[in-house]
Design a protein around this motif. Structure first.
Motif, short mmCIF file in Angstrom:
data_model
loop_
_atom_site.label_atom_id
_atom_site.label_comp_id
_atom_site.label_asym_id
_atom_site.label_seq_id
_atom_site.Cartn_x
_atom_site.Cartn_y
_atom_site.Cartn_z
N ARG A 23 -54.27 36.76 79.54
CA ARG A 23 -55.55 36.06 79.65
C ARG A 23 -55.76 35.06 78.51
N ASP A 24 -55.16 35.35 77.35
CA ASP A 24 -55.40 34.47 76.19
C ASP A 24 -54.19 33.57 75.90
N ASN A 96 -59.27 29.18 81.81
CA ASN A 96 -58.64 29.89 80.68
C ASN A 96 -59.57 29.91 79.47
N ASN A 98 -60.28 32.13 77.36
CA ASN A 98 -59.89 32.91 76.18
C ASN A 98 -58.75 32.29 75.38
N SER A 99 -58.28 31.12 75.82
CA SER A 99 -57.12 30.52 75.16
C SER A 99 -57.47 30.05 73.75
N LYS A 100 -56.57 30.37 72.80
CA LYS A 100 -56.82 29.99 71.40
C LYS A 100 -56.14 28.66 71.03
#
Length: 217
Positions: A23-24, A96, A98-100
Motif C-alpha cells: 500500500r505504501d 496511492n 500512503n506513498s512516501k
C-alpha cells in the motif's frame, strides 16, 4: 498491464497503470517524447523506464498526452501537456495515498515537461531526465531546482546536442541543497538504440536504488 482512462483537463487521458501489492509503495510517472514527432507512451525508452521503476518496487503510470492514442484534445505547445502531467500525477496519488516517495521520469520532450512538473509539485522527491532537449526548450525555470535527480544523455545525440545538456547541468550544479547527477552514455544517440538501452536503464536503476536508501531529498 491494466489500461486506464482518467480525466484530464481536455477530456479523458489514456494510460497504463502498474500497481504494487504494498500500500505504501513509492510512485512514479513516466512522460513520453514529442507528440508531433511520433512520441507515445509506448516509445521504447518510456516503456523500458516504466518496467525499470516497477521492478524497483514502484507503482507506475505512463500515459498519452492529449491528442495521442485515445487521449482527447490536441497538441498544446507544452502548456496543456504540463496540465495533462499534473492530472496524471493527481490520479496516481489518489490511488496511492500512503506513498512516501514520488518520482517523475521523462524522455526528450517528456523530460522538459517533467522538470516543469517538478517546479509545481513539491511532493516530487526525485527526477530522471533522459535526453533533455536543452537546445530547443528553455529550462531557465529551474531556479532553484527543487529536488535532486539524474540527467542522462548520449554523446552522439544529434537531436539534443551534448554541449547544451552540459550547459544545463552546469547551471543546475550552482544551486545549493540539491544534487543533480549527470551521466553520459558513450556513443549513444537520442533514442538509445541498441546496444545503449541496457546501460542507460542500468544507470537509472543504480541511481534510483541508491536514492531510495538515502533519507535526503
Amino acid at each position: 498491464m491494466p489500461e486506464v482512462i482518467f480525466p484530464g483537463p481536455e477530456g479523458r487521458l489514456e494510460g497504463r497503470y502498474h500497481p504494487q501489492k504494498e500500500r505504501d509503495a513509492p510512485i512514479a510517472i513516466i512522460l513520453h517524447p514529442h507528440p508531433q514527432f511520433g512520441g507515445t507512451m509506448n516509445n521504447k525508452v518510456v516503456y523500458n523506464l516504466h518496467y525499470a521503476f516497477h521492478r524497483m518496487g514502484f507503482t507506475v503510470l505512463r500515459f498519452n498526452f492529449r491528442g495521442v492514442g485515445r487521449s482527447q484534445g490536441e497538441y498544446d505547445q507544452g502548456v496543456g501537456e504540463l496540465s495533462d502531467a499534473a492530472s496524471a500525477l493527481d490520479y496516481l496519488q489518489s490511488m496511492n495515498n500512503n506513498s512516501k516517495h514520488c518520482w517523475v521520469a521523462g524522455f526528450s520532450f517528456g523530460a522538459w515537461i517533467g522538470m516543469q512538473l517538478l517546479m509545481r509539485r513539491p511532493e516530487i522527491t526525485g527526477f530522471i531526465s533522459i535526453s533533455p532537449p536543452a537546445n530547443m526548450y528553455d529550462f531557465s525555470f529551474l531556479a532553484p531546482c527543487p529536488s535532486s535527480g539524474l540527467i542522462i544523455n548520449g554523446t552522439a545525440d544529434r537531436v539534443a546536442p551534448p554541449a547544451d545538456t552540459e550547459a544545463l547541468v552546469g547551471k543546475l550544479h550552482e544551486q545549493k541543497g540539491i544534487t543533480v547527477t549527470h551521466e553520459q552514455i558513450e556513443g549513444a544517440g537520442h533514442f538509445f538504440e541498441e546496444p545503449y538501452m541496457d546501460p542507460m536503464i542500468g544507470s537509472v536503476t543504480d541511481y534510483v536504488k541508491r536514492r531510495l536508501t538515502e533519507t535526503t531529498r
